[in-house]
Design an enzyme around this catalytic site. Structure first.
Site, short mmCIF file in Angstrom:
data_model
loop_
_atom_site.label_atom_id
_atom_site.label_comp_id
_atom_site.label_asym_id
_atom_site.label_seq_id
_atom_site.Cartn_x
_atom_site.Cartn_y
_atom_site.Cartn_z
N HIS A 59 -82.26 87.34 -68.33
CA HIS A 59 -83.91 87.27 -68.03
C HIS A 59 -84.05 87.30 -69.81
CE1 HIS A 59 -83.53 91.17 -70.24
NE2 HIS A 59 -82.61 91.40 -68.95
N ASP A 336 -77.21 90.97 -68.41
CA ASP A 336 -75.70 90.84 -69.48
C ASP A 336 -75.25 91.87 -68.24
OD1 ASP A 336 -77.34 93.34 -69.12
OD2 ASP A 336 -77.95 93.61 -71.44
#
EC number: 3.1.3.2
Length: 429
Positions: A59, A336
């Site tokens: 994102h 991540d």
């Protein structure tokens, strides 16, 4: 980074995978024999036809997930940072994987319990993050609409499949990416598919995969006690005036530092001074939690997602697959903590924390003459050479062999995840 993530359907039967991989291998062997195409020679890329693209992305920029303990070290996260750029506006619908109602998002509920200094909630996508995702969409448009006429210039649901974790910043990041990719033009409804938190596989599901939770329990805290990490953490916390008893590790420090930097907010001098060290120690902490040598741990962390990516490849390769069952583009909005183990299993992790709006792109090609299949990987727009591959353009069978070490079918995943729980029941716990 998903808070708490370091704490606590589509699939191809094994027989299909084995037989397809064997056939791919046999085809390569035959072509390498006298009279066939010599695979020692470079492949003429002009003879390659792009068949499918899969993009896994993080994102865009957001507010921190957990504020620093001292108020004087906190920056102000004001609502002006949430302004929606007009060029990113696009309507979309969210469903579960079966096309039913959108599931409840426990993460969003949790984020709304934390109000940051300035009034924003934790983990909110910002204007900067929206612009990052729009830019990523424009890069994909240049690659797959303008440079290569692979995708239609307007969104077509028959060409694109979209899946995201059920977290609002990811859904909104996907909206912005699509707005950039298709310049807000669409021929049909945009549907983003999500899953229940209990069965989500687009991030390591520590909360619901019992065996993964058991293996990693305590590793985050233990990482802060490791030689080197411990001394550096003490140095940074003392420089910031953070008490040693405060639960602040390098993951929390990096989360705040990265968010402040990308928004050009005034970070405290200590964070700026130790910026490089904080990122490296955050990576060291994550690697201590994931552990390269823990094959089963990596399998449970990212194996089901690898299986989805693999299944998409195999469906295109299989001539029996109806065209309606495949898409040209698969988009996966992740995190991540998804990308790091994914890069590790592919052998292309660069020991840097995956930044906001980063993408891992997987292209599938077929040779027009030999009919061989190849995979090409890009990370952050740069060509990668996966483990076990001779160069960036990797024969599909070699690529499948590389990921087979970590890929888990849904059945194997659930079996492996429940092992710790079943052992506990067997011991009368």
């Amino acid at each position: 980074m998903i808070s708490r993530v370091f704490k606590l359907r589509m699939w191809a039967p094994v027989g299909v995978l084995t037989s397809l991989t064997y056939c791919l291998h046999q085809r390569r062997v035959a072509l390498a024999e006298p009279g066939g195409a010599d695979q020692q020679n470079p492949v003429d890329r002009n003879l390659l036809e792009l068949k499918m693209v899969q993009v896994v992305f993080r994102h865009g920029a957001r507010s921190p997930l957990k504020p620093l303990p001292q108020e004087d070290q906190q920056v102000e996260w004001k609502s002006q940072l949430l302004e929606v750029p007009p060029q990113t506006q696009l309507e979309y619908t969210v469903t579960n994987l079966a096309g039913g109602p959108k599931p409840h998002s426990p993460f969003d509920s949790q984020y709304h319990e934390t109000t940051l200094k300035g009034g924003m909630f934790a983990g909110q996508l910002t204007k900067v993050g929206m612009e990052q995702m729009f830019a990523l969409g424009e890069r994909l448009r240049k690659n797959y609409v303008e440079d290569i006429p692979f995708l239609s210039p307007t969104f077509n649901p028959l060409e694109v499949f979209i899946r995201s974790t059920n977290i609002y910043r990811n859904l909104e990041s996907t909206r912005c990416l699509l707005a950039g990719l298709f310049q807000r033009q669409k021929e049909g409804p945009i549907v983003i598919h999500t899953d229940e938190a209990s069965s989500e596989v687009l991030y390591p599901n520590y909360q619901y995969c019992w065996n993964l939770q058991k293996r990693t329990r305590g590793r985050r805290q233990a990482a802060s006690l490791q030689p080197g990490i411990s001394e550096d953490l003490k140095k940074v916390k003392e420089g910031m005036g953070i008490a040693s008893s405060d639960e602040v590790d390098f993951l929390v420090l990096l989360d705040n530092m990265a968010a402040e930097q990308v928004h050009s907010l005034p970070s405290c001098p200590t964070l700026k001074r130790f910026a490089w060290m904080i990122e490296q120690r955050a990576v060291d902490t994550a690697l201590y939690i994931l552990q390269w040598e823990d094959r089963e741990g990596l399998q449970m962390a990212v194996g089901p997602f690898l299986h989805i990516l693999e299944s998409n490849l195999l469906k295109v390769v299989d001539p029996a697959t109806p065209p309606s069952k495949t898409r040209k583009l698969y988009l996966y909005a992740a995190h991540d903590v998804t990308l790091m183990p994914l890069l590790m299993t592919l052998g292309i992790f660069d020991h840097k924390w995956p930044p906001f709006a980063v993408d891992l792109t997987m292209e599938l090609y077929q040779h027009r003459e030999s009919k061989e299949w190849f995979v090409q990987l890009y990370y952050r727009g740069k060509e990668q050479v996966p483990k076990g591959c001779p160069d960036g353009l990797c024969p599909l069978d070699k690529f499948l062999n590389t990921i087979s070490v970590y890929t888990l079918s849904p059945e194997k995943y659930h079996m492996l995840c429940s092992e710790a729980q079943m052992m506990g029941l067997g011991n009368g716990e």
